[in-house]
Scaffold this active site. Structure first.
Site, short mmCIF file in Angstrom:
data_model
loop_
_atom_site.label_atom_id
_atom_site.label_comp_id
_atom_site.label_asym_id
_atom_site.label_seq_id
_atom_site.Cartn_x
_atom_site.Cartn_y
_atom_site.Cartn_z
N HIS A 197 0.85 -1.19 0.00
CA HIS A 197 0.00 0.00 0.00
C HIS A 197 0.89 1.24 0.00
O HIS A 197 2.12 1.14 0.04
CB HIS A 197 -0.99 -0.02 1.17
N HIS A 217 3.92 1.69 2.37
CA HIS A 217 5.19 1.08 1.95
C HIS A 217 5.85 1.94 0.86
O HIS A 217 7.07 2.10 0.82
CB HIS A 217 4.98 -0.33 1.39
N CYS A 232 2.75 -11.22 19.82
CA CYS A 232 1.80 -10.66 18.84
C CYS A 232 2.26 -11.10 17.45
O CYS A 232 3.37 -10.74 17.03
CB CYS A 232 1.74 -9.13 18.90
N CYS A 285 -2.06 -6.28 22.36
CA CYS A 285 -0.95 -5.63 21.66
C CYS A 285 -1.19 -4.12 21.63
O CYS A 285 -2.25 -3.68 21.19
CB CYS A 285 -0.82 -6.17 20.25
N HIS A 330 -1.58 -3.33 17.69
CA HIS A 330 -2.68 -3.93 16.92
C HIS A 330 -3.96 -4.14 17.74
O HIS A 330 -4.96 -4.61 17.19
CB HIS A 330 -2.22 -5.25 16.30
N1 MSP Z 1 9.36 -6.94 7.64
C1 MSP Z 1 9.52 -5.89 8.59
C2 MSP Z 1 10.78 -5.09 8.33
C3 MSP Z 1 12.04 -5.88 8.36
S1 MSP Z 1 13.43 -4.92 7.95
C4 MSP Z 1 14.74 -5.86 8.32
C5 MSP Z 1 8.32 -4.97 8.50
N2 MSP Z 1 7.63 -5.01 7.35
S2 MSP Z 1 6.29 -4.16 6.99
O1 MSP Z 1 5.74 -4.72 5.79
O2 MSP Z 1 5.43 -4.10 8.13
O3 MSP Z 1 6.78 -2.76 6.55
C6 MSP Z 1 7.49 -1.95 7.33
C7 MSP Z 1 7.79 -0.62 6.70
O4 MSP Z 1 6.79 -0.16 5.78
C8 MSP Z 1 7.78 0.44 7.79
O5 MSP Z 1 8.95 0.46 8.54
C9 MSP Z 1 7.63 1.66 6.98
O6 MSP Z 1 8.88 1.95 6.41
C10 MSP Z 1 6.65 1.23 5.89
N3 MSP Z 1 5.28 1.54 6.25
C11 MSP Z 1 4.23 0.67 6.42
N4 MSP Z 1 3.11 1.41 6.72
C12 MSP Z 1 3.41 2.70 6.73
C13 MSP Z 1 2.69 3.90 6.92
N5 MSP Z 1 1.40 3.92 7.17
N6 MSP Z 1 3.36 5.06 6.81
C14 MSP Z 1 4.71 5.11 6.50
N7 MSP Z 1 5.41 4.01 6.34
C15 MSP Z 1 4.81 2.81 6.48
O7 MSP Z 1 8.10 -4.24 9.45
#
Ligand code: MSP
Length: 510
Positions: free
Chosen positions: A18, A21, A126, A143, A146
């Site tokens: 989304h 990311h 969690c 959590c 969440h």
């Molecule tokens: N897989 C772990 C990270 C491992 S790194 C060795 C993880 N993945 S995640 O899919 O949850 O994505 C994490 C990253 O996505 C966040 O740290 C951030 O950079 C980005 N984001 C996900 N949702 C976000 C927002 N709503 N806003 C900004 N960034 C976001 O954690």
């Protein structure tokens, strides 16, 4: 010339990508493009985090094997990054053999150095965070992120002696004030360390979807523990062609604020335990919010928003690639939270892109066509715009260097505003053909050339198009920025193309 190794977190493949990311990935991409423009040898790494309970659960729910699920979902991240013009040099999947090899070598080194031991773990878990909580750190057994009930877990695990690194980490933070930026996030990370560190459990026997522990059959590494090592896999740690000494001293991790503890406490300690330096720098950013809440897959699952509406591919087909990139970079500075909305993109699009940059391009090209037979004149060395351009160049370059795409774009837009005002003031469209009108248009064309250079890391497609329309060959990112971002290089005598509007206005009620 320097070196620049930039990474994003690797994204979980439990669901599709989304715009949250995309926020991280577009910022990392713009920074990578900036450093390439600077002439730095650059490596930009992204990828997908494919192990762990959460991913295994998603595969089971969809009735396919974890491998099939991760193949499918990882491809969706790649599609999203292609749609956004992401120029990664490496897309790493944690299910690749190269990653298994590096993880086993890296953790083998930590094991050999005596920082791994066996014990029994009791705790609250969690699955969404893939993280343990204590009763005190939980929200009364739920959590805190969440809001779902935590699961009680008890397993015989291997542990990493994180506690042994408390003093060394403290010392490292004291001697490296720029290790984590911005400062507020550094303070947060440092306070975790000052609060005392407990050893962490790093293996699981309850699941098999993970990297096998080389010294104990039946155990796989805990997903976070394998994931962090991806930054080493991509530079060949423990494998043939190892480039750790080349890239590691220039490493920069861009991460969201919810994963500070992993990157700013665990990871530097893991590096120390393996006998390496911590990464050079961690840049933390805030969250994109919707209605004040973190935009997330959970939010989509709860029906607050449709995942397709916030999918990068939907947004790029609705607004265009460069406008989406611009919005993500310009609207929310790295470090703060920002509200995301379709109305917000529309407003930025109309005010900054259509009315400002697009308007300057079309005004200049139209008057060059009517008053100069379509041939762009050269700028003047003593133009009143020259000092404003020099300030904008210096400010934008400093901001790009300082991990502030937002600041760089703001500085560049100040020059655009001034140039539009300069045109209003001189009204070349009212002038008769001749040297006076040529002087004004030459100055404005030079601004367009400089803007194309300074903005190309953010909007590579549009900047290439401006370059072409003002009659230049090549592209704005071919020459190093130190040679191209200088007032007065537009040669004049170039054929200027009027073209269609760069950014046709969007009706905000559409
Ligand atoms: N897989 C772990 C990270 C491992 S790194 C060795 C993880 N993945 S995640 O899919 O949850 O994505 C994490 C990253 O996505 C966040 O740290 C951030 O950079 C980005 N984001 C996900 N949702 C976000 C927002 N709503 N806003 C900004 N960034 C976001 O954690």
């Amino acid at each position: 010339m320097g070196r620049f190794y930039i990474t994003t977190p690797i994204y979980y493949v439990n669901d599709a990508p989304h715009v949250g990311h995309a926020y991280t990935t577009v910022n990392a991409d713009a920074l990578a493009r900036w450093h390439r423009l600077r002439g730095d040898e650059t490596k930009f790494l992204t990828g997908t985090d494919e192990h762990g309970q959460k991913v295994a659960d998603a595969a089971a729910k969809n009735g396919v094997s974890p491998q099939e699920w991760t193949d499918r979902t990882s491809a969706r991240f790649r599609e999203a990054w292609d749609a956004l013009g992401i120029s990664y040099d490496d897309f790493l999947r944690t299910t690749e053999p190269r990653h298994y090899e590096t993880v086993q070598k890296f953790l083998g080194a930590i094991y050999d150095n005596g920082y791994i031991y066996k014990d029994v773990y009791h705790g609250l878990y969690c699955v969404s965070c893939e993280d343990y909580y204590t009763l005190e750190s939980s929200d009364e057994g739920r959590c805190p992120i969440h809001a779902r009930a935590l699961t009680e877990m008890q397993e015989e695990n291997w542990f990493f002696r994180l506690s042994a690194f408390e003093d060394r980490l403290r010392d490292y933070y004291e001697h490296h004030p720029d290790f984590v930026t911005p400062e507020t996030k550094r303070n947060e990370a440092f306070s975790f360390i000052r609060g005392g560190l407990r050893d962490i459990s790093i293996t699981r026997t309850s699941i098999s979807w993970g990297v096998p522990v080389p010294w104990d059959d039946g155990h796989v590494f805990y997903v976070w523990y394998d994931a962090l090592i991806n930054y080493m896999t991509a530079i060949g740690y423990g494998r043939e062609g190892d480039e750790v000494s080349t890239w590691w001293p220039s490493s920069h991790h861009l991460i969201g604020k919810e994963i500070i503890r992993f990157h700013c406490v665990w990871w530097p300690a893991m590096c120390m335990a393996a006998g390496l330096e911590p990464p050079r720098h961690v840049q933390v950013h805030g969250w994109l919010l919707m209605g004040g809440q973190k935009l997330s897959k959970t939010m989509a699952a709860e029906g607050v928003v449709k995942l397709t509406d916030i999918a990068p591919v939907t947004l790029t087909s609705e607004f265009g690639v460069d406008p989406v990139r611009y919005y993500l970079l310009r609207e929310t500075s790295l470090g703060n939270d920002g509200e995301f909305s379709h109305e917000g993109i529309t407003t930025r699009y109309n005010t900054d892109l259509a009315n400002n940059l697009g308007n300057l391009m079309s005004r200049v090209a139209t008057v060059v066509s009517s008053k100069c037979a379509g041939v762009g004149p050269a700028p003047r060395a003593d133009s009143t715009l020259a000092p404003l351009a020099r300030t904008a160049i210096a400010d934008a370059m400093a901001a790009w260097d300082d991990f502030s795409p937002q600041g760089a774009l703001e500085a560049t837009w100040r020059l655009l505003n001034a140039t539009n005002a300069y045109l209003e003031e001189h009204a070349p469209w009212k002038m008769a053909p001749g040297p006076e009108v040529e002087a004004v248009l030459g100055d404005a064309l030079e601004v367009l050339r400089l803007v194309a250079v300074l903005v190309t890391p953010a909007m590579p497609g549009v900047c290439g198009e401006i370059w072409r329309r003002i009659g230049l060959s090549g592209a704005p990112d071919v020459a190093p920025v130190t040679e191209s971002a200088l007032w007065g290089l537009y040669p004049g005598g170039c054929s200027v193309d009027k073209g269609e509007p760069l950014f046709p206005r969007i009706r905000s009620d559409a």
